[in-house]
Design an enzyme around this catalytic site. Structure first.
Site, PDB file in Angstrom:
ATOM      1  N   HIS A 297       0.689  -1.718  -0.125  1.00 49.18           N
ATOM      2  CA  HIS A 297       0.220  -0.327   0.356  1.00 49.18           C
ATOM      3  C   HIS A 297       0.915   1.421  -0.030  1.00 49.18           C
ATOM      4  O   HIS A 297       2.334   0.673   0.126  1.00 49.18           O
ATOM      5  CB  HIS A 297      -1.095  -0.208   1.385  1.00 49.18           C
ATOM      6  CG  HIS A 297      -0.230  -0.220   2.745  1.00 49.18           C
ATOM      7  ND1 HIS A 297       0.108  -1.593   3.027  1.00 49.18           N
ATOM      8  CD2 HIS A 297       0.004   1.007   3.202  1.00 49.18           C
ATOM      9  CE1 HIS A 297       0.538  -0.797   4.124  1.00 49.18           C
ATOM     10  NE2 HIS A 297       0.808   0.435   4.230  1.00 49.18           N
TER      11      HIS A 297
ATOM     12  N   HIS B 239       5.137   6.307  -1.019  1.00 49.79           N
ATOM     13  CA  HIS B 239       5.507   5.222  -1.003  1.00 49.79           C
ATOM     14  C   HIS B 239       5.326   3.730  -0.482  1.00 49.79           C
ATOM     15  O   HIS B 239       4.130   3.566   0.174  1.00 49.79           O
ATOM     16  CB  HIS B 239       7.254   5.099   0.083  1.00 49.79           C
ATOM     17  CG  HIS B 239       6.711   4.864   2.020  1.00 49.79           C
ATOM     18  ND1 HIS B 239       6.408   6.230   2.528  1.00 49.79           N
ATOM     19  CD2 HIS B 239       6.777   3.472   2.255  1.00 49.79           C
ATOM     20  CE1 HIS B 239       5.977   5.613   3.604  1.00 49.79           C
ATOM     21  NE2 HIS B 239       6.302   4.298   4.187  1.00 49.79           N
TER      22      HIS B 239
END
Length: 129
Positions: free
Chosen positions: A38, A124
């Site tokens: 994710h 990220h």
């Protein structure tokens, strides 16, 4: 329970990232399971149940009055953060809307009692821990 806000990777994208990670990266860390890939928007940390409920209500109220456009990101850089010990992949550039979304989620989290995250926002996907 450690809480965070994130954007789930689409299943096909998660599989592509995991395949690339397996082919291109050698690391002593533990790979993040494909189902857990994710983009982290805001790390909340630990909150008591009443604070979690307050945060959920705040986010729901804000979201009801806000339009969130979709978009795409190009994951074109990797990085390593020593203190948490994570290797990540993320975009070198992202839309301003993503910055605003992350800032709002951080603000709502702080108002609910979460520790204020002073790290600059870097979207990220954690690859290894």
């Amino acid at each position: 329970m450690r809480l965070f806000f994130g954007l789930e990777a689409e299943p096909a994208t998660a599989l592509e990232i995991a395949g690339w990670r397996g082919r291109e990266m050698a690391c002593d860390g533990r790979p993040v399971p494909v189902a857990n890939l994710h983009i982290t928007l805001a790390f909340v940390g630990e909150l008591a149940q009443p604070a979690i409920e307050q945060l959920c209500l705040s986010v729901d109220d804000w979201h009801a009055d806000t339009s969130l456009p979709g978009g795409m990101l190009t994951l074109d850089q990797t990085g390593y953060w020593h203190k948490p010990g994570i290797l990540w992949v993320g975009p070198s550039r992202w839309p301003d809307q993503l910055d605003r979304l992350a800032a709002k989620l951080r603000s709502l989290s702080s108002a609910a009692g979460a520790r204020r995250d002073r790290n600059p926002f870097q979207p990220h996907i954690t690859l290894f821990r």
